[in-house]
Design a protein around this motif. Sequence first.
Motif: not given
Length: 127
Positions: A46-68
């Motif tokens: 509700a608060e972090v993934w909903s922020r403006e500034g970057i897309s959910n796709r960008d968030r997913r790319l960042l998250l994938l890099g971090l997790l890998v």
Amino acid sequence: MSDHADEITPERRARGLEIMRNVYGGDHDDEGPGDFFGMTVEHLFAEVWSREGISNRDRRLLLLGLLVGQGMDDPVEVQLDAAIRTGDLTPGELREIVVFLTHYAGWPRGSRLNTQVEELIARVMRS
């Protein structure tokens, strides 16, 4: 400092659940008692993934890099599956991510990621 339960509103919970559904491409019910699920829905989504500034796709790319990079294979599989189901990433883009991240995360992690991606693509092609 306020108690997390004081911050819960039906609107915030509904917004978090809707964003969670969009991110993971599935039906996520208002499941699970306890603070962890509530914090996940009401804060992370509700608060972090909903922020403006970057897309959910960008968030997913960042998250994938971090997790890998951290070698967290189980959450990587969840994100890869969601990326395909939501249309955030194509099979070709996933393969490019493998090549790119292998050079930064290391060959063993890249090899594992490649296996995960190819297994996911094969499952998607069969269905």
